[in-house]
Design an enzyme around this catalytic site. Structure first.
Site, PDB file in Angstrom:
ATOM      1  N   LYS A 109      43.917  48.538  31.696  1.00 34.20           N
ATOM      2  CA  LYS A 109      45.318  48.613  32.136  1.00 34.20           C
ATOM      3  C   LYS A 109      46.082  47.343  31.762  1.00 34.20           C
ATOM      4  O   LYS A 109      47.166  47.417  31.197  1.00 34.20           O
ATOM      5  CB  LYS A 109      45.390  48.875  33.643  1.00 34.20           C
ATOM      6  CG  LYS A 109      44.829  50.223  34.079  1.00 34.20           C
ATOM      7  CD  LYS A 109      44.945  50.455  35.559  1.00 34.20           C
ATOM      8  CE  LYS A 109      44.135  49.507  36.411  1.00 34.20           C
ATOM      9  NZ  LYS A 109      42.684  49.663  36.313  1.00 34.20           N
ATOM     10  N   ARG A 113      47.907  53.321  43.658  1.00 34.47           N
ATOM     11  CA  ARG A 113      46.490  53.651  43.666  1.00 34.47           C
ATOM     12  C   ARG A 113      46.148  54.768  44.637  1.00 34.47           C
ATOM     13  O   ARG A 113      45.002  55.181  44.720  1.00 34.47           O
ATOM     14  CB  ARG A 113      45.652  52.416  44.005  1.00 34.47           C
ATOM     15  CG  ARG A 113      45.720  51.381  42.900  1.00 34.47           C
ATOM     16  CD  ARG A 113      44.748  50.276  43.148  1.00 34.47           C
ATOM     17  NE  ARG A 113      44.830  49.294  42.071  1.00 34.47           N
ATOM     18  CZ  ARG A 113      44.030  48.268  41.951  1.00 34.47           C
ATOM     19  NH1 ARG A 113      43.067  48.082  42.822  1.00 34.47           N
ATOM     20  NH2 ARG A 113      44.168  47.423  40.962  1.00 34.47           N
ATOM     21  N   ARG A 166      33.893  40.421  31.855  1.00 37.42           N
ATOM     22  CA  ARG A 166      35.104  39.755  32.329  1.00 37.42           C
ATOM     23  C   ARG A 166      34.763  38.712  33.396  1.00 37.42           C
ATOM     24  O   ARG A 166      35.358  37.640  33.434  1.00 37.42           O
ATOM     25  CB  ARG A 166      36.095  40.785  32.891  1.00 37.42           C
ATOM     26  CG  ARG A 166      37.403  40.180  33.364  1.00 37.42           C
ATOM     27  CD  ARG A 166      38.417  41.236  33.704  1.00 37.42           C
ATOM     28  NE  ARG A 166      38.159  41.818  35.015  1.00 37.42           N
ATOM     29  CZ  ARG A 166      38.908  42.767  35.557  1.00 37.42           C
ATOM     30  NH1 ARG A 166      39.927  43.281  34.900  1.00 37.42           N
ATOM     31  NH2 ARG A 166      38.629  43.234  36.751  1.00 37.42           N
ATOM     32  N   ARG A 189      35.870  35.639  37.497  1.00 34.96           N
ATOM     33  CA  ARG A 189      36.466  36.395  38.598  1.00 34.96           C
ATOM     34  C   ARG A 189      35.398  36.806  39.601  1.00 34.96           C
ATOM     35  O   ARG A 189      34.469  37.549  39.287  1.00 34.96           O
ATOM     36  CB  ARG A 189      37.197  37.625  38.065  1.00 34.96           C
ATOM     37  CG  ARG A 189      38.512  37.215  37.441  1.00 34.96           C
ATOM     38  CD  ARG A 189      39.396  38.320  37.024  1.00 34.96           C
ATOM     39  NE  ARG A 189      39.540  39.409  37.958  1.00 34.96           N
ATOM     40  CZ  ARG A 189      40.275  40.478  37.688  1.00 34.96           C
ATOM     41  NH1 ARG A 189      40.934  40.566  36.554  1.00 34.96           N
ATOM     42  NH2 ARG A 189      40.359  41.445  38.558  1.00 34.96           N
ATOM     43  N   ARG A 196      34.178  49.197  44.068  1.00 35.33           N
ATOM     44  CA  ARG A 196      35.498  49.493  43.501  1.00 35.33           C
ATOM     45  C   ARG A 196      35.502  50.854  42.818  1.00 35.33           C
ATOM     46  O   ARG A 196      36.490  51.600  42.900  1.00 35.33           O
ATOM     47  CB  ARG A 196      35.914  48.391  42.533  1.00 35.33           C
ATOM     48  CG  ARG A 196      36.252  47.084  43.261  1.00 35.33           C
ATOM     49  CD  ARG A 196      36.413  45.905  42.348  1.00 35.33           C
ATOM     50  NE  ARG A 196      37.544  46.066  41.462  1.00 35.33           N
ATOM     51  CZ  ARG A 196      37.678  45.402  40.317  1.00 35.33           C
ATOM     52  NH1 ARG A 196      36.758  44.554  39.910  1.00 35.33           N
ATOM     53  NH2 ARG A 196      38.737  45.588  39.570  1.00 35.33           N
TER      54      ARG A 196
END
Length: 190
Positions: A14, A89, A128, A134, A145
């Site tokens: 995204k 969402r 990532r 992160r 998630r």
């Protein structure tokens, strides 16, 4: 340009595709993830509340997100279109977004759905985590998630379909191919 809602599972690209669309079409960009990470980094009250939800792989309560979104949207230049990246969402958020935009004389525009297989998503998110450091991209949190996405967010695709704005793009192993398909579509609907 119309407003765009970019939609997909965690790790579907995204943010990456939003950046490309912004660069090509000069649109505004609201990334709820970036907005929230900024709030957390700055130690704001909202940031501290959001951090608790994010660290547990949960969604931020709707009323907090709508307030942030409206404030951010109102600060952007009018008439160039905005990409909503990471929002809505849930169906309740989508209805709130539709209402907020309608109050401003705007509409949701179009939804771009990014469909990527879960194995690729997991690999992307773990990578990532290494590249960006992160904390919300560890395997346990990623799996939570995905569960939240499948139970709360994925059903939203049918809502967008009913609104007549759903447009699906499926990962074929190449960012360039998918980006080409998205640009071709956007050029046809400007």
């Amino acid at each position: 340009m119309k407003n765009i809602i970019i939609f997909g599972a965690p790790g579907s690209g995204k943010g990456t595709y939003s950046d490309e669309i912004v660069a090509k079409y000069g649109m505004g960009h609201i990334s709820t993830g970036d907005v929230l990470r900024n709030e957390i980094k700055n130690g704001t009250e909202l940031g501290n509340i959001a951090k608790g939800y994010i660290d547990n792989g949960q969604l931020i309560p709707d009323e907090l997100m709508i307030d942030i979104l409206a404030k951010t949207y109102d600060a952007l230049p009018k008439g160039q279109g905005v990409i909503f990246d990471g929002f809505p969402r849930t169906i309740a958020q989508a209805e709130a977004l539709k209402k907020m935009l309608c109050e401003r004389g705007d509409d949701m525009g179009i939804m771009l759905e990014l469909v990527v297989d879960e194995e690729t998503l997991l690999a992307r998110l773990l990578n990532r985590a290494i590249e960006q450091g992160r904390a919300d991209d560890n395997e346990e949190t990623i799996k939570k998630r995905f569960e939240v996405y499948h139970s709360q967010t994925a059903p939203l695709a049918a809502w967008f379909e009913q609104e007549g704005i759903r447009n699906t793009f499926t990962w074929k192993g190449s960012k360039e191919v998918m980006l080409g398909e998205i640009f071709s579509f956007l050029d046809s609907v400007k």
